[in-house]
Design a protein around this motif. Structure first.
Motif, PDB file in Angstrom:
ATOM      1  N   ILE A 155      -4.916 -16.813  55.341  1.00 13.71           N
ATOM      2  CA  ILE A 155      -4.098 -17.735  55.997  1.00 13.71           C
ATOM      3  C   ILE A 155      -3.648 -17.247  57.298  1.00 13.71           C
ATOM      4  O   ILE A 155      -3.793 -17.625  58.238  1.00 13.71           O
ATOM      5  N   GLY A 156      -2.693 -15.864  57.320  1.00 11.86           N
ATOM      6  CA  GLY A 156      -2.396 -15.324  58.477  1.00 11.86           C
ATOM      7  C   GLY A 156      -1.321 -16.155  59.359  1.00 11.86           C
ATOM      8  O   GLY A 156      -1.502 -16.114  60.650  1.00 11.86           O
ATOM      9  N   ALA A 157      -0.609 -16.983  58.793  1.00 12.30           N
ATOM     10  CA  ALA A 157       0.309 -18.036  59.593  1.00 12.30           C
ATOM     11  C   ALA A 157       1.794 -17.234  59.619  1.00 12.30           C
ATOM     12  O   ALA A 157       2.337 -16.877  58.674  1.00 12.30           O
ATOM     13  N   GLY A 158       2.379 -17.327  60.574  1.00 12.56           N
ATOM     14  CA  GLY A 158       3.585 -16.989  61.203  1.00 12.56           C
ATOM     15  C   GLY A 158       4.600 -17.671  60.572  1.00 12.56           C
ATOM     16  O   GLY A 158       4.537 -19.268  60.723  1.00 12.56           O
ATOM     17  N   ILE A 159       5.521 -17.429  60.218  1.00 13.94           N
ATOM     18  CA  ILE A 159       6.864 -18.157  59.641  1.00 13.94           C
ATOM     19  C   ILE A 159       8.122 -17.580  60.071  1.00 13.94           C
ATOM     20  O   ILE A 159       8.218 -16.085  60.354  1.00 13.94           O
ATOM     21  N   PRO A 160       9.538 -18.237  60.077  1.00 12.36           N
ATOM     22  CA  PRO A 160      10.689 -17.484  60.590  1.00 12.36           C
ATOM     23  C   PRO A 160      11.278 -17.117  58.945  1.00 12.36           C
ATOM     24  O   PRO A 160      11.904 -18.186  58.237  1.00 12.36           O
ATOM     25  N   ALA A 161      11.430 -15.774  58.451  1.00 10.04           N
ATOM     26  CA  ALA A 161      12.131 -15.376  57.547  1.00 10.04           C
ATOM     27  C   ALA A 161      12.215 -14.293  57.749  1.00 10.04           C
ATOM     28  O   ALA A 161      11.432 -13.330  58.159  1.00 10.04           O
ATOM     29  N   VAL A 162      13.284 -13.609  57.070  1.00  5.93           N
ATOM     30  CA  VAL A 162      13.315 -11.980  56.875  1.00  5.93           C
ATOM     31  C   VAL A 162      13.444 -11.574  55.494  1.00  5.93           C
ATOM     32  O   VAL A 162      13.363 -10.335  55.336  1.00  5.93           O
ATOM     33  N   HIS A 163      13.638 -12.756  54.637  1.00  3.44           N
ATOM     34  CA  HIS A 163      13.523 -12.289  53.104  1.00  3.44           C
ATOM     35  C   HIS A 163      13.008 -13.238  52.724  1.00  3.44           C
ATOM     36  O   HIS A 163      12.677 -14.392  53.057  1.00  3.44           O
ATOM     37  N   VAL A 164      12.343 -12.548  51.266  1.00  2.44           N
ATOM     38  CA  VAL A 164      11.258 -13.636  50.534  1.00  2.44           C
ATOM     39  C   VAL A 164      11.942 -15.126  50.337  1.00  2.44           C
ATOM     40  O   VAL A 164      11.287 -16.099  50.479  1.00  2.44           O
ATOM     41  N   ALA A 165      13.195 -15.046  50.079  1.00  2.43           N
ATOM     42  CA  ALA A 165      14.011 -16.313  49.475  1.00  2.43           C
ATOM     43  C   ALA A 165      13.766 -17.374  50.588  1.00  2.43           C
ATOM     44  O   ALA A 165      13.619 -18.357  50.494  1.00  2.43           O
ATOM     45  N   GLU A 166      13.989 -16.904  52.021  1.00  2.00           N
ATOM     46  CA  GLU A 166      13.772 -17.880  53.337  1.00  2.00           C
ATOM     47  C   GLU A 166      12.193 -18.102  53.391  1.00  2.00           C
ATOM     48  O   GLU A 166      12.172 -19.010  54.254  1.00  2.00           O
ATOM     49  N   ALA A 167      11.343 -17.407  52.902  1.00  4.16           N
ATOM     50  CA  ALA A 167       9.755 -17.845  53.126  1.00  4.16           C
ATOM     51  C   ALA A 167       9.193 -18.889  52.264  1.00  4.16           C
ATOM     52  O   ALA A 167       8.638 -19.452  52.571  1.00  4.16           O
ATOM     53  N   VAL A 168      10.057 -19.025  50.991  1.00  6.92           N
ATOM     54  CA  VAL A 168       9.712 -19.880  50.043  1.00  6.92           C
ATOM     55  C   VAL A 168       9.068 -21.290  50.620  1.00  6.92           C
ATOM     56  O   VAL A 168       8.097 -21.895  50.407  1.00  6.92           O
ATOM     57  N   PRO A 169      10.345 -21.876  51.170  1.00  9.70           N
ATOM     58  CA  PRO A 169       9.908 -23.125  51.657  1.00  9.70           C
ATOM     59  C   PRO A 169       8.875 -23.319  52.681  1.00  9.70           C
ATOM     60  O   PRO A 169       8.032 -24.429  52.389  1.00  9.70           O
ATOM     61  N   HIS A 170       8.620 -22.431  53.445  1.00 13.58           N
ATOM     62  CA  HIS A 170       7.663 -22.242  54.058  1.00 13.58           C
ATOM     63  C   HIS A 170       6.230 -22.323  53.557  1.00 13.58           C
ATOM     64  O   HIS A 170       5.284 -22.845  53.942  1.00 13.58           O
ATOM     65  N   ALA A 171       6.038 -21.336  52.666  1.00 18.69           N
ATOM     66  CA  ALA A 171       4.948 -21.086  51.843  1.00 18.69           C
ATOM     67  C   ALA A 171       4.671 -22.160  51.078  1.00 18.69           C
ATOM     68  O   ALA A 171       3.179 -22.283  50.788  1.00 18.69           O
ATOM     69  N   VAL A 172       5.572 -22.988  50.602  1.00 19.47           N
ATOM     70  CA  VAL A 172       4.849 -24.269  49.961  1.00 19.47           C
ATOM     71  C   VAL A 172       3.788 -25.016  50.469  1.00 19.47           C
ATOM     72  O   VAL A 172       2.844 -25.538  50.039  1.00 19.47           O
ATOM     73  N   ALA A 173       3.933 -25.016  51.766  1.00 14.97           N
ATOM     74  CA  ALA A 173       2.896 -26.027  52.726  1.00 14.97           C
ATOM     75  C   ALA A 173       1.631 -25.529  52.473  1.00 14.97           C
ATOM     76  O   ALA A 173       0.539 -26.199  52.621  1.00 14.97           O
ATOM     77  N   TYR A 174       1.561 -24.068  52.103  1.00 18.17           N
ATOM     78  CA  TYR A 174      -0.306 -23.726  51.884  1.00 18.17           C
ATOM     79  C   TYR A 174      -0.669 -23.609  50.610  1.00 18.17           C
ATOM     80  O   TYR A 174      -1.653 -23.130  50.053  1.00 18.17           O
ATOM     81  N   LEU A 175       0.187 -24.479  49.686  1.00 17.27           N
ATOM     82  CA  LEU A 175      -0.343 -24.674  48.251  1.00 17.27           C
ATOM     83  C   LEU A 175      -1.549 -25.643  48.269  1.00 17.27           C
ATOM     84  O   LEU A 175      -2.371 -25.470  47.414  1.00 17.27           O
ATOM     85  N   ALA A 176      -1.695 -26.549  49.081  1.00 15.86           N
ATOM     86  CA  ALA A 176      -2.729 -27.365  49.230  1.00 15.86           C
ATOM     87  C   ALA A 176      -4.016 -26.848  49.505  1.00 15.86           C
ATOM     88  O   ALA A 176      -3.935 -25.675  50.288  1.00 15.86           O
ATOM     89  N   PRO A 177      -5.186 -27.268  49.034  1.00 14.01           N
ATOM     90  CA  PRO A 177      -6.332 -26.604  49.520  1.00 14.01           C
ATOM     91  C   PRO A 177      -6.327 -26.543  51.001  1.00 14.01           C
ATOM     92  O   PRO A 177      -6.175 -27.501  51.685  1.00 14.01           O
ATOM     93  N   LEU A 178      -7.036 -25.346  51.375  1.00 15.41           N
ATOM     94  CA  LEU A 178      -7.356 -25.126  52.909  1.00 15.41           C
ATOM     95  C   LEU A 178      -8.510 -25.744  53.225  1.00 15.41           C
ATOM     96  O   LEU A 178      -9.444 -25.715  52.500  1.00 15.41           O
ATOM     97  N   SER A 179      -8.637 -26.270  54.320  1.00 11.80           N
ATOM     98  CA  SER A 179      -9.852 -26.704  54.888  1.00 11.80           C
ATOM     99  C   SER A 179     -10.972 -25.724  55.678  1.00 11.80           C
ATOM    100  O   SER A 179     -10.499 -24.732  55.993  1.00 11.80           O
TER     101      SER A 179
END
Length: 179
Positions: A155-179
């Motif tokens: 994936i290699g996508a940048g997101i705004p987070a410094v702790h894993v808890a902050e990353a979770v809402p952003h990571a959810v977007a990558y659960l769908a199959p990638l094209s």
């Protein structure tokens, strides 16, 4: 592009690892603390997290080797291993995230990388260079379950987070199959 995690003979890989490395700063005041985390999902529900504050998944199949707070040392600084054959059947995907706990963006960190390894043969399957961009976290990739094998999407996508808890809402977007 998806990579199926299988041996050359067509059998499924049972054990893989993701390894994180970066160069330490020369001064303590400017230390860099990167962290790697594995977010285990069943569908779109977060089931478990393995990171520097929780070193083992509930089912024991995912293990973090421990926190490196400086990047000192040669080679990989933090590693998470996955026994894919032992993962709970409700786990359908695993998002791998790297965060800059000390808040530096990846444009300010030297020689950072994250790689996926076949533990049995110690082969590097893929590598993601973690450079550039104003982000303090990156979604490295996604392990996903198929009927026969586990697979991996870079994936290699940048997101705004410094702790894993902050990353979770952003990571959810990558659960769908990638094209």
């Amino acid at each position: 592009m998806a990579i199926l995690l299988q041996h050359p003979d067509g059998s499924a890989l049972e054990c893989v690892a993701v390894a994180l490395g970066w160069d330490a700063e020369r001064t303590v005041a400017n230390r860099i603390d990167l962290n790697i985390a594995a977010l285990l999902f069943g569908g779109d529900a977060l089931l478990d997290v393995v990171y520097h504050e929780q070193l083992l998944s509930r089912d024991g199949s995912v293990r973090h080797t421990g926190d490196n707070q400086t990047g000192e040392g040669r080679g990989d600084n933090e590693v998470i291993s996955f026994n894919l054959a032992q993962l709970a059947p409700e786990v359908t995907s695993i998002i791998v995230v790297v965060t800059s706990y000390t808040g530096q963006s990846f444009e300010d960190i030297d020689n950072a990388y994250c790689r996926l390894l076949d533990i049995d043969y110690t082969n590097e399957i893929t590598r993601c260079v973690l450079t550039g961009g104003p982000y303090t976290a990156l979604v490295m990739g996604k392990l996903f379950r198929t009927q026969q094998f586990w697979g991996f999407d870079n994936i290699g996508a940048g997101i705004p987070a410094v702790h894993v808890a902050e990353a979770v809402p952003h990571a959810v977007a990558y659960l769908a199959p990638l094209s």
